[in-house]
Design a protein around this motif. Structure first.
Motif, PDB file in Angstrom:
ATOM      1  N   LEU A   1       7.206   3.989   0.202  1.00  0.00           N
ATOM      2  CA  LEU A   1       8.082   5.048  -0.220  1.00  0.00           C
ATOM      3  C   LEU A   1       9.789   4.999   0.482  1.00  0.00           C
ATOM      4  CD1 LEU A   1       6.221   8.038  -1.586  1.00  0.00           C
ATOM      5  CD2 LEU A   1       7.260   6.230  -2.757  1.00  0.00           C
ATOM      6  N   LYS A   2       9.507   4.848   1.752  1.00  0.00           N
ATOM      7  CA  LYS A   2      10.648   4.836   2.653  1.00  0.00           C
ATOM      8  C   LYS A   2      11.689   3.629   2.318  1.00  0.00           C
ATOM      9  CE  LYS A   2       8.275   6.745   6.786  1.00  0.00           C
ATOM     10  NZ  LYS A   2       7.720   6.504   8.005  1.00  0.00           N
ATOM     11  N   VAL A   3      11.144   2.531   1.783  1.00  0.00           N
ATOM     12  CA  VAL A   3      12.254   1.392   1.494  1.00  0.00           C
ATOM     13  C   VAL A   3      12.634   1.781   0.014  1.00  0.00           C
ATOM     14  CG1 VAL A   3      12.257  -1.083   1.409  1.00  0.00           C
ATOM     15  CG2 VAL A   3      10.552  -0.261   2.740  1.00  0.00           C
ATOM     16  N   ASN A   4      13.840   2.584   0.245  1.00  0.00           N
ATOM     17  CA  ASN A   4      14.423   2.908  -0.909  1.00  0.00           C
ATOM     18  C   ASN A   4      15.805   2.333  -1.158  1.00  0.00           C
ATOM     19  OD1 ASN A   4      15.734   4.423   0.769  1.00  0.00           O
ATOM     20  ND2 ASN A   4      14.812   6.252   0.227  1.00  0.00           N
ATOM     21  N   ASN A   5      16.695   2.815  -2.164  1.00  0.00           N
ATOM     22  CA  ASN A   5      17.986   2.371  -2.252  1.00  0.00           C
ATOM     23  C   ASN A   5      18.791   2.464  -0.729  1.00  0.00           C
ATOM     24  OD1 ASN A   5      20.588   1.636  -4.105  1.00  0.00           O
ATOM     25  ND2 ASN A   5      21.128   3.676  -2.912  1.00  0.00           N
TER      26      ASN A   5
ATOM     27  N   PHE B   1       5.733  -2.416   7.486  1.00  0.00           N
ATOM     28  CA  PHE B   1       4.779  -2.676   8.158  1.00  0.00           C
ATOM     29  C   PHE B   1       3.886  -1.635   8.815  1.00  0.00           C
ATOM     30  CE2 PHE B   1       8.465  -5.697   8.783  1.00  0.00           C
ATOM     31  CZ  PHE B   1       7.820  -6.794   8.764  1.00  0.00           C
ATOM     32  N   PRO B   2       3.056  -0.931   7.909  1.00  0.00           N
ATOM     33  CA  PRO B   2       2.368   0.250   8.373  1.00  0.00           C
ATOM     34  C   PRO B   2       1.383  -0.221   9.546  1.00  0.00           C
ATOM     35  CG  PRO B   2       2.360  -0.154   5.890  1.00  0.00           C
ATOM     36  CD  PRO B   2       2.779  -1.163   6.526  1.00  0.00           C
ATOM     37  N   PHE B   3       1.265   0.617  10.479  1.00  0.00           N
ATOM     38  CA  PHE B   3       0.147   0.038  11.680  1.00  0.00           C
ATOM     39  C   PHE B   3      -0.581   1.454  11.984  1.00  0.00           C
ATOM     40  CE2 PHE B   3       4.343   1.545  13.654  1.00  0.00           C
ATOM     41  CZ  PHE B   3       3.938   2.237  14.798  1.00  0.00           C
ATOM     42  N   VAL B   4      -1.532   0.993  12.743  1.00  0.00           N
ATOM     43  CA  VAL B   4      -2.718   2.150  13.175  1.00  0.00           C
ATOM     44  C   VAL B   4      -3.485   1.535  14.280  1.00  0.00           C
ATOM     45  CG1 VAL B   4      -2.569   3.442  11.231  1.00  0.00           C
ATOM     46  CG2 VAL B   4      -4.460   1.447  11.446  1.00  0.00           C
ATOM     47  N   SER B   5      -4.166   2.333  15.139  1.00  0.00           N
ATOM     48  CA  SER B   5      -5.127   1.919  15.955  1.00  0.00           C
ATOM     49  C   SER B   5      -6.444   1.375  15.364  1.00  0.00           C
ATOM     50  CB  SER B   5      -5.362   2.507  17.055  1.00  0.00           C
ATOM     51  OG  SER B   5      -6.037   3.719  16.428  1.00  0.00           O
ATOM     52  N   ILE B   6      -7.235   0.356  16.043  1.00  0.00           N
ATOM     53  CA  ILE B   6      -8.342  -0.053  15.405  1.00  0.00           C
ATOM     54  C   ILE B   6      -9.396   1.088  15.104  1.00  0.00           C
ATOM     55  CG2 ILE B   6     -10.312  -1.487  15.701  1.00  0.00           C
ATOM     56  CD1 ILE B   6      -7.817  -2.801  15.110  1.00  0.00           C
TER      57      ILE B   6
ATOM     58  N   LEU C   1      -1.259   5.982   4.218  1.00  0.00           N
ATOM     59  CA  LEU C   1      -0.176   5.487   5.099  1.00  0.00           C
ATOM     60  C   LEU C   1       0.547   4.385   4.356  1.00  0.00           C
ATOM     61  CD1 LEU C   1       0.437   4.969   8.131  1.00  0.00           C
ATOM     62  CD2 LEU C   1      -1.498   3.584   8.257  1.00  0.00           C
ATOM     63  N   ILE C   2       0.004   3.458   3.908  1.00  0.00           N
ATOM     64  CA  ILE C   2       0.547   2.517   3.164  1.00  0.00           C
ATOM     65  C   ILE C   2       1.850   3.056   2.221  1.00  0.00           C
ATOM     66  CG2 ILE C   2       0.330   0.365   1.566  1.00  0.00           C
ATOM     67  CD1 ILE C   2      -2.338  -0.079   3.070  1.00  0.00           C
ATOM     68  N   HIS C   3       1.166   3.881   1.380  1.00  0.00           N
ATOM     69  CA  HIS C   3       2.003   4.329   0.262  1.00  0.00           C
ATOM     70  C   HIS C   3       3.268   4.949   0.953  1.00  0.00           C
ATOM     71  CE1 HIS C   3       3.209   6.325  -3.619  1.00  0.00           C
ATOM     72  NE2 HIS C   3       3.069   7.397  -3.067  1.00  0.00           N
ATOM     73  N   ASN C   4       3.081   5.821   1.773  1.00  0.00           N
ATOM     74  CA  ASN C   4       4.419   6.530   2.435  1.00  0.00           C
ATOM     75  C   ASN C   4       5.318   5.344   3.024  1.00  0.00           C
ATOM     76  OD1 ASN C   4       3.180   8.830   1.499  1.00  0.00           O
ATOM     77  ND2 ASN C   4       2.174   9.079   3.669  1.00  0.00           N
ATOM     78  N   GLU C   5       4.783   4.533   3.811  1.00  0.00           N
ATOM     79  CA  GLU C   5       5.720   3.432   4.300  1.00  0.00           C
ATOM     80  C   GLU C   5       6.627   2.654   3.068  1.00  0.00           C
ATOM     81  OE1 GLU C   5       6.616   2.538   7.433  1.00  0.00           O
ATOM     82  OE2 GLU C   5       5.650   4.565   7.699  1.00  0.00           O
TER      83      GLU C   5
END
Length: 282
Positions: A175-179, A150-155, A169-173
């Motif tokens: 990557l966090k969902v790993n094993n 759920f990447p989030f930013v302000s408008i 931002l999306i790519h980094n989030e």
């Protein structure tokens, strides 16, 4: 062909109300000889990857080709660790506090613009078998093994930064969902914390308004156009009618030129704003 999404598409598949069956199939034949196959199943039972494997195997079976390898159903591989560890925050992500009584309105600002301080998030599914290493998951696994980011930013950040900022931002989030993240989720979802804290899954299929948020479902890895039930390859694969505002689906175009079709339901009053961000190639 009914290329345009409309409620009329619902006549091409069986209803969802008060259904106990895990899978429903409806065949609709037309005088011209064409045939539409409507397929319905529950996402709790199976994810898109397993669904496409099932349909491909079904098609091969109509040609007398046996299923090889067979679907993998063993859930024991998702056992908790000997000492459960919650290495990541799952409350507020995959699980939320259950609301008691009453009802609430969706946070849907249906105006043409949003204030800069307001937060917006994009919900993207992450495929588990590609990320679980211990234990490894066979590609024949049949079930639902999808988590979300759920990447989030302000408008304001969204409008003032270049496209690269959002992509990173999306790519980094993702990557966090790993094993390790999946293992932490397994431990948490199997713990007593769920009942003790009155938590329920955050996935809610009853929403009809997602604004100011966006959900993206990519079906680009699913081989739906490879299906052959004995009458040749499919002419057209389409979504059913899903009236959920700001729910984006990505599919390979039936044209076969490698292009991608994007389906996104919008309120009529927001279409002109959406078009300002679209580029027409001539």
């Amino acid at each position: 062909m009914p290329f345009k999404r409309s409620p009329a598409l619902r006549s091409l598949q069986l209803g969802l109300s008060d259904v106990e069956e895990l899978v429903q199939v409806q065949l609709t034949r037309f005088p011209c000889g064409s045939l539409i196959l409507g397929f319905t199943t529950h996402h709790l039972v199976v994810d898109g990857h397993a669904t496409s494997n099932f349909l491909v195997a079904w098609g091969l079976n109509t040609h007398g080709i046996s299923i090889d390898p067979f679907p993998f159903h063993d859930r024991s591989i998702f056992a908790t660790r000997s000492r459960s560890q919650f290495d990541y925050e799952h409350q507020g992500v995959e699980f939320v506090t259950k609301k008691l009584g009453g009802s609430s309105m969706e946070d849907g600002d249906q105006s043409s613009g949003l204030p800069g301080y307001k937060m917006t998030q994009i919900q993207i599914s992450v495929n588990g078998p590609m990320r679980l290493i211990h234990p490894p998951v066979l590609k024949e696994y049949f079930g639902n093994l999808v988590l979300w980011v759920f990447p989030f930013v302000s408008i304001e950040e969204l409008k003032c930064n270049p496209l690269r900022f959002i992509i990173e931002l999306i790519h980094n989030e993702i990557l966090k969902v790993n094993n390790d993240y999946f293992q932490s989720f397994i431990d948490f979802s199997s713990s007593k914390c769920i009942i003790a804290k009155g938590l329920v899954p955050s996935a809610n299929m009853n929403k009809s308004i997602l604004s100011p948020n966006l959900e993206v479902d990519s079906w680009l890895r699913f081989p739906f156009y490879d299906l052959d039930f004995g009458g040749g390859y499919r002419y057209y694969f389409m979504l059913t009618y899903i009236p959920v505002e700001d729910m984006l689906f990505l599919l390979h175009s039936f044209i076969g030129d490698g292009s991608i079709d994007a389906f996104i339901p919008l309120f009529q009053l927001n279409i002109h704003v959406f078009k300002k961000g679209c580029y027409v190639l001539k």
